[in-house]
Write a protein that holds these residues in place. Structure first.
Motif, PDB file in Angstrom:
ATOM      1  N   ALA A   1       0.829  -1.211   0.000  1.00  0.00           N
ATOM      2  CA  ALA A   1       0.000   0.000   0.000  1.00  0.00           C
ATOM      3  C   ALA A   1       0.865   1.264   0.000  1.00  0.00           C
ATOM      4  N   LEU A   2       1.912   1.277   0.841  1.00  0.00           N
ATOM      5  CA  LEU A   2       2.790   2.450   0.896  1.00  0.00           C
ATOM      6  C   LEU A   2       3.613   2.601  -0.377  1.00  0.00           C
ATOM      7  N   GLY A   3       3.973   1.487  -0.989  1.00  0.00           N
ATOM      8  CA  GLY A   3       4.680   1.550  -2.269  1.00  0.00           C
ATOM      9  C   GLY A   3       3.799   2.154  -3.349  1.00  0.00           C
ATOM     10  N   ALA A   4       2.550   1.721  -3.391  1.00  0.00           N
ATOM     11  CA  ALA A   4       1.615   2.276  -4.373  1.00  0.00           C
ATOM     12  C   ALA A   4       1.351   3.753  -4.099  1.00  0.00           C
ATOM     13  N   PHE A   5       1.203   4.094  -2.818  1.00  0.00           N
ATOM     14  CA  PHE A   5       1.002   5.496  -2.458  1.00  0.00           C
ATOM     15  C   PHE A   5       2.190   6.345  -2.894  1.00  0.00           C
ATOM     16  N   GLY A   6       3.396   5.831  -2.681  1.00  0.00           N
ATOM     17  CA  GLY A   6       4.586   6.560  -3.100  1.00  0.00           C
ATOM     18  C   GLY A   6       4.649   6.727  -4.606  1.00  0.00           C
ATOM     19  N   ALA A   7       4.345   5.651  -5.322  1.00  0.00           N
ATOM     20  CA  ALA A   7       4.442   5.684  -6.781  1.00  0.00           C
ATOM     21  C   ALA A   7       3.372   6.568  -7.414  1.00  0.00           C
ATOM     22  N   HIS A   8       2.191   6.600  -6.820  1.00  0.00           N
ATOM     23  CA  HIS A   8       1.087   7.327  -7.447  1.00  0.00           C
ATOM     24  C   HIS A   8       0.722   8.620  -6.724  1.00  0.00           C
ATOM     25  N   GLY A   9       0.758   8.598  -5.403  1.00  0.00           N
ATOM     26  CA  GLY A   9       0.323   9.772  -4.657  1.00  0.00           C
ATOM     27  C   GLY A   9       1.415  10.774  -4.362  1.00  0.00           C
ATOM     28  N   LEU A  10       2.657  10.291  -4.337  1.00  0.00           N
ATOM     29  CA  LEU A  10       3.755  11.190  -3.970  1.00  0.00           C
ATOM     30  C   LEU A  10       4.660  11.566  -5.142  1.00  0.00           C
ATOM     31  N   LYS A  11       4.510  10.917  -6.279  1.00  0.00           N
ATOM     32  CA  LYS A  11       5.460  11.150  -7.370  1.00  0.00           C
ATOM     33  C   LYS A  11       5.518  12.601  -7.832  1.00  0.00           C
ATOM     34  N   ASP A  12       4.414  13.320  -7.720  1.00  0.00           N
ATOM     35  CA  ASP A  12       4.408  14.732  -8.126  1.00  0.00           C
ATOM     36  C   ASP A  12       4.592  15.687  -6.941  1.00  0.00           C
ATOM     37  N   ARG A  13       4.691  15.124  -5.722  1.00  0.00           N
ATOM     38  CA  ARG A  13       4.801  15.957  -4.526  1.00  0.00           C
ATOM     39  C   ARG A  13       6.191  15.929  -3.901  1.00  0.00           C
ATOM     40  N   LEU A  14       6.961  14.890  -4.190  1.00  0.00           N
ATOM     41  CA  LEU A  14       8.310  14.775  -3.634  1.00  0.00           C
ATOM     42  C   LEU A  14       9.325  14.818  -4.757  1.00  0.00           C
ATOM     43  N   ASP A  15      10.479  15.406  -4.482  1.00  0.00           N
ATOM     44  CA  ASP A  15      11.534  15.356  -5.486  1.00  0.00           C
ATOM     45  C   ASP A  15      12.135  13.942  -5.491  1.00  0.00           C
ATOM     46  N   ALA A  16      12.937  13.658  -6.473  1.00  0.00           N
ATOM     47  CA  ALA A  16      13.462  12.308  -6.678  1.00  0.00           C
ATOM     48  C   ALA A  16      14.234  11.788  -5.461  1.00  0.00           C
ATOM     49  N   HIS A  17      14.965  12.658  -4.800  1.00  0.00           N
ATOM     50  CA  HIS A  17      15.752  12.258  -3.631  1.00  0.00           C
ATOM     51  C   HIS A  17      14.850  11.690  -2.529  1.00  0.00           C
ATOM     52  N   TYR A  18      13.798  12.407  -2.195  1.00  0.00           N
ATOM     53  CA  TYR A  18      12.907  11.960  -1.122  1.00  0.00           C
ATOM     54  C   TYR A  18      12.029  10.789  -1.559  1.00  0.00           C
ATOM     55  N   LEU A  19      11.717  10.716  -2.842  1.00  0.00           N
ATOM     56  CA  LEU A  19      10.982   9.555  -3.341  1.00  0.00           C
ATOM     57  C   LEU A  19      11.843   8.292  -3.257  1.00  0.00           C
ATOM     58  N   ASP A  20      13.129   8.418  -3.513  1.00  0.00           N
ATOM     59  CA  ASP A  20      14.048   7.281  -3.348  1.00  0.00           C
ATOM     60  C   ASP A  20      14.134   6.850  -1.883  1.00  0.00           C
ATOM     61  N   ILE A  21      14.143   7.796  -0.979  1.00  0.00           N
ATOM     62  CA  ILE A  21      14.149   7.472   0.451  1.00  0.00           C
ATOM     63  C   ILE A  21      12.876   6.709   0.805  1.00  0.00           C
ATOM     64  N   TRP A  22      11.742   7.165   0.296  1.00  0.00           N
ATOM     65  CA  TRP A  22      10.466   6.480   0.529  1.00  0.00           C
ATOM     66  C   TRP A  22      10.553   5.032   0.018  1.00  0.00           C
ATOM     67  N   LYS A  23      11.075   4.868  -1.198  1.00  0.00           N
ATOM     68  CA  LYS A  23      11.184   3.530  -1.795  1.00  0.00           C
ATOM     69  C   LYS A  23      12.093   2.623  -0.969  1.00  0.00           C
TER      70      LYS A  23
END
Length: 123
Positions: A17-39
């Protein structure tokens, strides 16, 4: 046995669920650095959710072993501290939270060592 299988399955569900949220809900809200941390948080949560499932199965196979039980609780603590701190860091960008992450990593390492010792001793 049952407890760790349930906790493992809940954490696997949450990782998806958190992976999907990161991929779809956060991709336009976080820069690549923080999205990588999420992943990274999601990846480690899923690895250790699987570890919890394995511990649950091991506890069903061997006599009650505090080595495997402690391993399970350390994995859960690691998920909360490691992955949890990375999720919060990603969302808040508060860098000091990164100081919590290694504590979770140590919990993960200790958990895997206990599985090794338990396997040598009981399997």
């Amino acid at each position: 046995m049952k407890t760790f299988i349930i906790i493992g399955a809940i954490n696997a569900f949450l990782a998806v669920a958190l992976g999907a949220f990161g991929a779809h809900g956060l991709k336009d809200r976080l820069d690549a650095h923080y999205l990588d941390i999420w992943k990274t948080g999601v990846t480690y949560q899923m690895f250790h959710a699987t570890g919890l499932l394995i511990i649950g199965l091991l506890l069903g196979k061997v006599p009650v072993s505090s080595l495997f039980s402690w391993s399970g609780w350390l994995m859960l603590a690691g998920i909360i501290l490691f992955s949890g701190s990375l999720y919060i860091l990603s969302l808040t960008k508060v860098g000091v939270l990164g100081a919590i992450t290694p504590i979770g990593g140590v919990c993960f390492l200790a958990a895997w060592i206990l599985i090794i010792v338990g396997a040598v001793k009981h399997l």
